[in-house]
Design an enzyme around this catalytic site. Structure first.
Site, PDB file in Angstrom:
ATOM      1  N   CYS A   2       0.744  -1.159   0.076  1.00 30.26           N
ATOM      2  CA  CYS A   2       0.033   0.144  -0.208  1.00 30.26           C
ATOM      3  C   CYS A   2       0.850   1.304   0.045  1.00 30.26           C
ATOM      4  O   CYS A   2       1.974   1.480   0.578  1.00 30.26           O
ATOM      5  CB  CYS A   2      -0.875   0.015   1.487  1.00 30.26           C
ATOM      6  N   ARG A  27       3.721  -0.397  -4.872  1.00 32.69           N
ATOM      7  CA  ARG A  27       3.633  -0.840  -3.569  1.00 32.69           C
ATOM      8  C   ARG A  27       2.329  -1.550  -3.717  1.00 32.69           C
ATOM      9  O   ARG A  27       1.767  -2.152  -2.551  1.00 32.69           O
ATOM     10  CB  ARG A  27       3.650   0.331  -2.502  1.00 32.69           C
ATOM     11  N   TRP A  74      -2.673  -2.763  -1.855  1.00 34.15           N
ATOM     12  CA  TRP A  74      -2.383  -4.039  -1.832  1.00 34.15           C
ATOM     13  C   TRP A  74      -3.355  -4.800  -0.726  1.00 34.15           C
ATOM     14  O   TRP A  74      -2.921  -4.834   0.312  1.00 34.15           O
ATOM     15  CB  TRP A  74      -1.081  -4.430  -1.625  1.00 34.15           C
ATOM     16  N   ASN A 100      -1.545   2.106   5.903  1.00 35.05           N
ATOM     17  CA  ASN A 100      -0.893   1.185   5.479  1.00 35.05           C
ATOM     18  C   ASN A 100      -0.646   0.309   6.377  1.00 35.05           C
ATOM     19  O   ASN A 100       0.160   0.865   7.535  1.00 35.05           O
ATOM     20  CB  ASN A 100       0.486   1.691   4.583  1.00 35.05           C
ATOM     21  N   GLY A 101      -0.494  -1.077   6.329  1.00 34.59           N
ATOM     22  CA  GLY A 101      -0.185  -1.952   7.556  1.00 34.59           C
ATOM     23  C   GLY A 101      -1.345  -2.960   7.726  1.00 34.59           C
ATOM     24  O   GLY A 101      -2.355  -3.137   7.003  1.00 34.59           O
ATOM     25  N   GLU A 493      17.428 -17.732  -8.448  1.00 36.36           N
ATOM     26  CA  GLU A 493      16.764 -16.310  -8.885  1.00 36.36           C
ATOM     27  C   GLU A 493      16.129 -16.308 -10.492  1.00 36.36           C
ATOM     28  O   GLU A 493      15.123 -15.805 -10.312  1.00 36.36           O
ATOM     29  CB  GLU A 493      18.056 -15.417  -8.867  1.00 36.36           C
ATOM     30  N   LYS A 497      12.391 -15.048 -10.992  1.00 32.63           N
ATOM     31  CA  LYS A 497      11.869 -13.897 -12.213  1.00 32.63           C
ATOM     32  C   LYS A 497      11.061 -14.650 -12.962  1.00 32.63           C
ATOM     33  O   LYS A 497      10.009 -13.787 -13.384  1.00 32.63           O
ATOM     34  CB  LYS A 497      13.168 -13.442 -12.824  1.00 32.63           C
ATOM     35  N   GLU A 500       7.441 -15.098 -11.055  1.00 30.00           N
ATOM     36  CA  GLU A 500       6.717 -13.730 -10.473  1.00 30.00           C
ATOM     37  C   GLU A 500       6.165 -12.817 -11.654  1.00 30.00           C
ATOM     38  O   GLU A 500       5.121 -12.208 -11.748  1.00 30.00           O
ATOM     39  CB  GLU A 500       7.480 -12.982  -9.667  1.00 30.00           C
ATOM     40  N   HIS A 516      18.211 -36.575  -8.016  1.00 29.49           N
ATOM     41  CA  HIS A 516      17.707 -36.972  -6.862  1.00 29.49           C
ATOM     42  C   HIS A 516      16.014 -36.831  -6.573  1.00 29.49           C
ATOM     43  O   HIS A 516      15.622 -36.813  -5.774  1.00 29.49           O
ATOM     44  CB  HIS A 516      18.230 -36.379  -5.611  1.00 29.49           C
ATOM     45  N   LYS A 615       5.812  -4.278  -4.486  1.00 30.79           N
ATOM     46  CA  LYS A 615       7.291  -4.386  -4.353  1.00 30.79           C
ATOM     47  C   LYS A 615       7.701  -4.431  -2.987  1.00 30.79           C
ATOM     48  O   LYS A 615       8.795  -5.165  -2.620  1.00 30.79           O
ATOM     49  CB  LYS A 615       7.953  -2.946  -4.866  1.00 30.79           C
TER      50      LYS A 615
HETATM   51  C1  F6R Z   1      11.459 -10.552  -6.089  1.00 26.15           C
HETATM   52  C2  F6R Z   1      11.568  -9.514  -5.238  1.00 26.15           C
HETATM   53  C3  F6R Z   1      11.168  -9.992  -3.880  1.00 26.15           C
HETATM   54  C4  F6R Z   1      12.038  -9.194  -2.922  1.00 26.15           C
HETATM   55  C5  F6R Z   1      11.804  -9.474  -1.407  1.00 26.15           C
HETATM   56  C6  F6R Z   1      12.653  -8.697  -0.486  1.00 26.15           C
HETATM   57  O1  F6R Z   1      11.848 -10.209  -7.597  1.00 26.15           O
HETATM   58  O2  F6R Z   1      11.527  -8.142  -5.720  1.00 26.15           O
HETATM   59  O3  F6R Z   1      11.489 -11.369  -3.767  1.00 26.15           O
HETATM   60  O4  F6R Z   1      13.382  -9.503  -3.177  1.00 26.15           O
HETATM   61  O5  F6R Z   1      10.144  -8.936  -1.268  1.00 26.15           O
HETATM   62  O6  F6R Z   1      12.519  -7.342  -0.611  1.00 26.15           O
HETATM   63  P1  F6R Z   1      13.521  -6.207  -0.202  1.00 26.15           P
HETATM   64  O7  F6R Z   1      14.809  -6.868  -0.897  1.00 26.15           O
HETATM   65  O8  F6R Z   1      13.095  -5.027  -0.484  1.00 26.15           O
HETATM   66  O9  F6R Z   1      13.814  -6.505   1.288  1.00 26.15           O
END
Ligand code: F6R
Length: 620
Positions: A2, A27, A74, A100-101, A493, A497, A500, A516, A615
């Site tokens: 949010c 956000r 969100w 927000n929260g 990673e 990617k 997501e 395995h 994010k």
């Molecule tokens: C994936 C992504 C998330 C963040 C995770 C941690 O692309 O962006 O997996 O890496 O939410 O976020 P931070 O680094 O802001 O603590």
């Protein structure tokens, strides 16, 4: 999650709020809304969907005024509907707020307020706060307090906040105080932008860019009162404090797409620069080491370390895994990489000489923050590797290292990952040189690091080839990512990617683990992405690759330029420059970022706003 914005001044508030919400959409983007005050009262516009839907509504039904608040959501409690969108109204319209929260005791409070006659319109936890403040305003009046006195309103807010369990960033308007904007924080970030006779409020600095670069960060349990006359900061326990004004660490460049169709692609292409920024001023050729300004630990303390815990979530956790290999190899210090969400509730035995490092792009991730606080509570020095200057984790850690990657707007983290890996390489070098690492060995690492921006520039040239390969595979439903040693976290990673942003099921494994279990998944429809550059693990990974080919699994290989062996073995090859093993994650990650990007675009996915994600995950 949010995003909150607020404005008080002389400009039309709605335009500033809408632009701020657009910048905060990363956000959360389920729904959005604004409330704006003018002489006739407070107008509220809110709508499920993206901020552009709200902007259309405001076009049709303008809301004039120079004071307002806004929110992009969100959803946590209650689905994304118009009625659940913020702002929410308390009592008979005395209080209008955005939040927000998460309020953990909202169900109990809701029952109590309903028993007192308050009527709830939404399914959110937020509405409880609005009614609770309205209730305490009424109580204050009943106790004979002057309803026109500002202190009465503040006391009501304070009393309501004391009854909340959970986290909040709040922006509040009052029907009976036409020139007042109040904000309060516990666990969810808020920053005030200081203009000339005007103030801005936001969940982070991005909405302030272009308006002001003077900012004040709110601390937990702080409340700020904003009027056109000035600001007052009050801490729940320690009372008023003079605002300490800092300089905003974001620029217009971060907010613009600069000709790219998406932030994600823009940020992928920024990596030569951001990797350079992560190293700037930190490489000491003479001493063949790396230097940091903000570790706040003595050389003796660093030499005494007998264990390092790296804690993080998601992509940052993957960077931590690379850090584990680096620190153990360069400095011979045992490292553990912990999911912050697990560490916060575990009770691992940490020795006196254990150092805890939180790795986080945003500096606001709730689990990472909680893990950091838990370790601090037990007396361990905590440090942060963080991108957002002034974020909660950056401020609460005992010391740390900034990434200087600029704002990362794309929801899928790209440039922050490579900056984290770069900083962890510098940290490993620093710790290694304090221990057994020789001067020539340190020098060799520095020379290799200095070349990295150019190497990444060269790597990015694979973009067209990657797009062509994505065209062939974008209809797949499953995908495996396989790599060993330094490229195992890269496999994780790469899979994250793809999942997501293109919603394709993907798994990352250490390549040798495949036999395995996961090898059972291999068939003609399930491609495997093998990360197989020249280096220590090359022949081992090649054997794993052969095992997949023997079972007719399609193979996409990430290989070193000039590796002819793969031409006849892999179905598709993406060539990248050859570097030493410890630098491979910086290079091999790039084609995987590009692959997920092109796959998502070809599938018609919203790359910068993937479904269900936000994010900055500021809820548990
Ligand atoms: C994936 C992504 C998330 C963040 C995770 C941690 O692309 O962006 O997996 O890496 O939410 O976020 P931070 O680094 O802001 O603590």
């Amino acid at each position: 999650m949010c995003g909150i914005v607020g404005y008080i001044g002389r400009q039309p508030a709605s335009e500033i709020l809408l632009e701020g919400l657009r910048r905060l959409e990363y956000r959360g983007y389920d729904s959005s809304g604004i409330a704006v005050r003018d002489l006739d009262g407070i107008s509220i516009r809110k709508k499920a969907g993206r901020v552009q839907e709200l902007a259309r509504l405001v076009d049709e039904q303008p809301c004039p005024g120079n004071l307002g608040i806004g929110h992009t959501r969100w959803a946590t409690h209650g689905p994304a509907t118009d009625v659940n969108s913020h702002p929410h109204v308390g009592g008979n319209g005395e209080v209008i707020l955005v939040h927000n929260g998460v309020i953990e005791n909202y169900a109990t409070l809701r029952e109590q307020l309903q028993a007192l006659g308050y009527v709830f319109r939404s399914a959110t936890d937020t509405e409880v706060i609005a009614h609770l403040i309205a209730h305490h305003l009424e109580e204050q009046a009943r106790l004979g307090k002057d309803p026109e006195d500002l202190q009465t309103a503040l006391d009501a807010v304070e009393l309501a906040l004391r009854r909340l369990k959970g986290t909040y960033g709040l922006a509040i308007l009052f029907r009976d105080f036409p020139e007042l904007l109040v904000a309060a924080r516990l666990g969810s970030p808020l920053v005030v932008g200081v203009g000339k006779g005007e103030y801005y409020l936001a969940s982070d600095g991005s909405p302030l860019v272009g308006h002001t670069d003077e900012v004040v960060y709110l601390a937990d349990h702080e409340m700020v009162l904003l009027t056109t006359e000035g600001m007052r900061l009050i801490h729940r326990d320690t009372g008023a404090r003079a605002p300490s004004i800092q300089t905003l660490d974001q620029t217009q460049h971060d907010q613009d797409l600069n000709g790219f169709p998406h932030y994600m692609l823009k940020e992928i292409f920024e990596q030569p620069q951001t990797i350079e920024n992560a190293m700037r001023g930190r490489l000491d050729e003479e001493e063949a080491t790396a230097r940091f300004g903000g570790l706040n630990l003595t050389v003796q303390q660093l030499r005494r370390l007998d264990r390092i815990v790296l804690t993080a979530c998601g992509t940052s956790w993957h960077a931590g895994l690379v850090g584990e290999y680096l620190i153990e190899e360069f400095a011979r210090i045992p490292v553990e990489v912990e999911y912050a969400s697990e560490l916060r509730y575990r009770n691992p035995p940490l020795s006196e000489n254990t150092m805890v490092f939180a790795i986080t792009q945003s500096g606001e991730t709730a689990d990472t923050l909680a893990a950091l606080r838990e370790c601090q509570r037990k007396g361990h020095p905590t440090l942060a590797i963080c991108n957002v200057v002034g974020s909660t984790i950056a401020r609460e850690a005992d010391g740390g290292i900034y990434l200087h990657a600029g704002a990362e707007v794309g929801v899928a983290s790209t440039k922050a990952f490579t900056s984290q890996v770069t900083v962890l390489t510098l940290l490993a070098l620093h710790l290694g040189r304090l221990r057994h690492m020789s001067h020539p060995a340190g020098k060799r690492i520095i020379t290799a690091l200095r070349n990295m921006p150019d190497v990444i520039r060269e790597t990015l040239k694979c973009n067209d080839a990657v797009r062509e390969i994505a065209k062939k595979y974008h209809h797949i439903t499953d995908c495996l990512y396989l790599g060993r040693q330094y490229n195992f976290p890269v496999a994780l990673e790469g899979a994250l990617k793809l999942k997501e942003i293109s919603y394709i099921h993907a798994e990352g494994y250490p390549a040798a683990e495949m036999k395995h279990g996961p090898i059972a998944l291999i068939d003609e429809q399930t491609p495997s992405v093998f990360i197989v550059p020249h280096g220590n693990m090359y022949h081992k990974v090649m054997s794993n690759l052969e095992e997949v080919k023997a079972r007719r699994g399609p193979v996409i290989a990430i290989a070193s330029q000039g590796d002819k062996a793969l031409d006849n073995l892999a179905d598709d090859v993406i060539y990248v420059p050859e570097v030493e093993d410890f630098l491979q994650p910086l290079v091999t990650t790039i084609p995987l970022q590009l692959f997920s990007y092109h796959m998502a675009v070809l599938r018609g996915c919203n790359v910068d706003r993937p479904r269900n994600l936000a994010k900055s995950v500021t809820v548990e």
